[in-house]
Design a protein around this motif. Structure first.
Motif, PDB file in Angstrom:
ATOM      1  N   ALA A 110       0.853  -1.195   0.000  1.00  0.00           N
ATOM      2  CA  ALA A 110       0.000   0.000   0.000  1.00  0.00           C
ATOM      3  C   ALA A 110       0.884   1.239   0.000  1.00  0.00           C
ATOM      4  CB  ALA A 110      -0.905   0.008   1.239  1.00  0.00           C
ATOM      5  N   ARG A 111       0.322   2.360  -0.452  1.00  0.00           N
ATOM      6  CA  ARG A 111       1.074   3.621  -0.428  1.00  0.00           C
ATOM      7  C   ARG A 111       1.210   4.105   1.010  1.00  0.00           C
ATOM      8  NH1 ARG A 111       1.976   6.863  -4.761  1.00  0.00           N
ATOM      9  NH2 ARG A 111       1.407   5.950  -6.740  1.00  0.00           N
ATOM     10  N   ILE A 112       2.378   4.674   1.296  1.00  0.00           N
ATOM     11  CA  ILE A 112       2.635   5.137   2.660  1.00  0.00           C
ATOM     12  C   ILE A 112       3.049   6.606   2.653  1.00  0.00           C
ATOM     13  CG2 ILE A 112       3.296   2.869   3.532  1.00  0.00           C
ATOM     14  CD1 ILE A 112       6.228   4.510   3.349  1.00  0.00           C
ATOM     15  N   GLN A 113       3.025   7.199   3.828  1.00  0.00           N
ATOM     16  CA  GLN A 113       3.518   8.568   4.015  1.00  0.00           C
ATOM     17  C   GLN A 113       5.002   8.458   4.343  1.00  0.00           C
ATOM     18  OE1 GLN A 113       1.295  10.401   7.158  1.00  0.00           O
ATOM     19  NE2 GLN A 113      -0.654   9.650   6.378  1.00  0.00           N
ATOM     20  N   ASN A 114       5.842   8.582   3.350  1.00  0.00           N
ATOM     21  CA  ASN A 114       7.266   8.351   3.586  1.00  0.00           C
ATOM     22  C   ASN A 114       7.923   9.456   4.413  1.00  0.00           C
ATOM     23  OD1 ASN A 114       7.016  10.067   1.396  1.00  0.00           O
ATOM     24  ND2 ASN A 114       8.876   9.348   0.415  1.00  0.00           N
ATOM     25  N   THR A 115       7.221  10.550   4.666  1.00  0.00           N
ATOM     26  CA  THR A 115       7.786  11.605   5.504  1.00  0.00           C
ATOM     27  C   THR A 115       7.532  11.347   6.995  1.00  0.00           C
ATOM     28  OG1 THR A 115       5.770  12.890   5.202  1.00  0.00           O
ATOM     29  CG2 THR A 115       7.618  13.363   3.711  1.00  0.00           C
ATOM     30  N   ASN A 116       6.674  10.387   7.331  1.00  0.00           N
ATOM     31  CA  ASN A 116       6.336  10.106   8.731  1.00  0.00           C
ATOM     32  C   ASN A 116       6.799   8.727   9.191  1.00  0.00           C
ATOM     33  OD1 ASN A 116       5.055  12.580   8.926  1.00  0.00           O
ATOM     34  ND2 ASN A 116       3.076  11.754   8.289  1.00  0.00           N
ATOM     35  N   VAL A 117       7.788   8.178   8.572  1.00  0.00           N
ATOM     36  CA  VAL A 117       8.287   6.855   8.928  1.00  0.00           C
ATOM     37  C   VAL A 117       9.084   6.936  10.226  1.00  0.00           C
ATOM     38  CG1 VAL A 117       9.837   4.989   8.210  1.00  0.00           C
ATOM     39  CG2 VAL A 117       8.362   6.102   6.536  1.00  0.00           C
ATOM     40  N   THR A 118       8.867   5.971  11.108  1.00  0.00           N
ATOM     41  CA  THR A 118       9.662   5.902  12.334  1.00  0.00           C
ATOM     42  C   THR A 118      10.487   4.612  12.296  1.00  0.00           C
ATOM     43  OG1 THR A 118       7.873   4.815  13.554  1.00  0.00           O
ATOM     44  CG2 THR A 118       8.009   7.220  13.704  1.00  0.00           C
ATOM     45  N   ALA A 119      11.691   4.688  12.853  1.00  0.00           N
ATOM     46  CA  ALA A 119      12.599   3.547  12.836  1.00  0.00           C
ATOM     47  C   ALA A 119      13.198   3.341  14.221  1.00  0.00           C
ATOM     48  CB  ALA A 119      13.707   3.772  11.821  1.00  0.00           C
ATOM     49  N   GLU A 120      13.420   2.071  14.547  1.00  0.00           N
ATOM     50  CA  GLU A 120      14.088   1.714  15.799  1.00  0.00           C
ATOM     51  C   GLU A 120      15.062   0.580  15.472  1.00  0.00           C
ATOM     52  OE1 GLU A 120      13.143  -0.310  20.130  1.00  0.00           O
ATOM     53  OE2 GLU A 120      11.527  -0.021  18.701  1.00  0.00           O
ATOM     54  N   TYR A 121      16.312   0.715  15.935  1.00  0.00           N
ATOM     55  CA  TYR A 121      17.324  -0.313  15.696  1.00  0.00           C
ATOM     56  C   TYR A 121      17.888  -0.755  17.030  1.00  0.00           C
ATOM     57  CZ  TYR A 121      21.325  -2.747  13.730  1.00  0.00           C
ATOM     58  OH  TYR A 121      22.239  -3.703  13.393  1.00  0.00           O
ATOM     59  N   LYS A 122      17.676  -2.031  17.356  1.00  0.00           N
ATOM     60  CA  LYS A 122      18.147  -2.546  18.633  1.00  0.00           C
ATOM     61  C   LYS A 122      18.480  -4.024  18.486  1.00  0.00           C
ATOM     62  CE  LYS A 122      16.790  -3.038  23.447  1.00  0.00           C
ATOM     63  NZ  LYS A 122      15.710  -2.965  24.408  1.00  0.00           N
ATOM     64  N   ASP A 123      19.642  -4.421  18.984  1.00  0.00           N
ATOM     65  CA  ASP A 123      20.083  -5.818  18.997  1.00  0.00           C
ATOM     66  C   ASP A 123      20.047  -6.469  17.616  1.00  0.00           C
ATOM     67  OD1 ASP A 123      20.458  -5.628  21.750  1.00  0.00           O
ATOM     68  OD2 ASP A 123      18.432  -6.326  22.194  1.00  0.00           O
ATOM     69  N   GLY A 124      20.410  -5.710  16.588  1.00  0.00           N
ATOM     70  CA  GLY A 124      20.473  -6.265  15.244  1.00  0.00           C
ATOM     71  C   GLY A 124      19.139  -6.363  14.527  1.00  0.00           C
ATOM     72  N   ILE A 125      18.085  -5.813  15.114  1.00  0.00           N
ATOM     73  CA  ILE A 125      16.756  -5.841  14.499  1.00  0.00           C
ATOM     74  C   ILE A 125      16.338  -4.408  14.180  1.00  0.00           C
ATOM     75  CG2 ILE A 125      14.327  -6.469  14.772  1.00  0.00           C
ATOM     76  CD1 ILE A 125      16.126  -8.904  14.736  1.00  0.00           C
ATOM     77  N   LEU A 126      16.007  -4.164  12.923  1.00  0.00           N
ATOM     78  CA  LEU A 126      15.530  -2.857  12.482  1.00  0.00           C
ATOM     79  C   LEU A 126      14.017  -2.926  12.334  1.00  0.00           C
ATOM     80  CD1 LEU A 126      16.010   0.016  11.337  1.00  0.00           C
ATOM     81  CD2 LEU A 126      16.280  -1.058   9.088  1.00  0.00           C
ATOM     82  N   ASN A 127      13.309  -2.098  13.102  1.00  0.00           N
ATOM     83  CA  ASN A 127      11.849  -2.026  13.033  1.00  0.00           C
ATOM     84  C   ASN A 127      11.452  -0.713  12.388  1.00  0.00           C
ATOM     85  OD1 ASN A 127      10.796  -4.446  14.471  1.00  0.00           O
ATOM     86  ND2 ASN A 127      12.052  -3.615  16.124  1.00  0.00           N
TER      87      ASN A 127
END
Length: 150
Positions: A110-127
């Motif tokens: 689906a189309r997303i709002q690429n300006t509002n993406v949030t990211a978390e990187y911890k213990d080798g896992i990127l969410n």
């Protein structure tokens, strides 16, 4: 000197299996597990009404070594695992680690709002949390039902 009967189908079969192995090793993420190597990070995608949640496994890298780019239709992740140099004089070193550059492009459903993406990187896992556009959230498809003549 012995005569050996030539079978062209055997050579074609061998060529086919070599081509299959070549494409398996370069295109599919987990095909090299038998040798302990992963060339691109495996991913897991979950879609909710509000967003798409993407989880990527990239162990052994720091956040600064990753490059994540998001468009309305896809997510691209690239990075490089740098080899550690070890000096060993008399012995041998055997390594099953994969070093080098990798890149993976994941198309989004689906189309997303690429300006509002949030990211978390911890213990080798990127969410990544990729919020959907308003048009995608409110998208309703009308299905026409017709009775079949029995």
């Amino acid at each position: 000197m012995a005569l050996v009967r030539w079978n062209p189908w055997r050579e074609i079969s061998t060529l086919q299996s070599q081509l299959d192995r070549l494409f398996d090793e370069t295109l599919v993420p987990a095909t090299s597990l038998e040798r302990g190597l992963l060339r691109v990070p495996p991913a897991e995608m979950k879609e909710t009404e509000e967003a798409i949640h993407l989880k990527l496994e990239v162990p052994g890298l720091e956040a600064k070594d990753l490059d994540v780019q998001v468009t309305e239709k896809a997510v691209s992740i690239s990075g490089e695992r740098k080899s550690e140099t070890q000096a060993e004089e008399n012995g041998k070193t055997r390594s099953e680690f994969y070093y080098g550059k990798f890149e993976r492009v994941i198309p989004l459903p689906a189309r997303i709002q690429n300006t509002n993406v949030t990211a978390e990187y911890k213990d080798g896992i990127l969410n990544l949390t990729l919020p959907k556009t308003e048009q995608e959230k409110n998208k309703v498809v009308k299905v026409n039902l017709e009775q079949s003549a029995v």
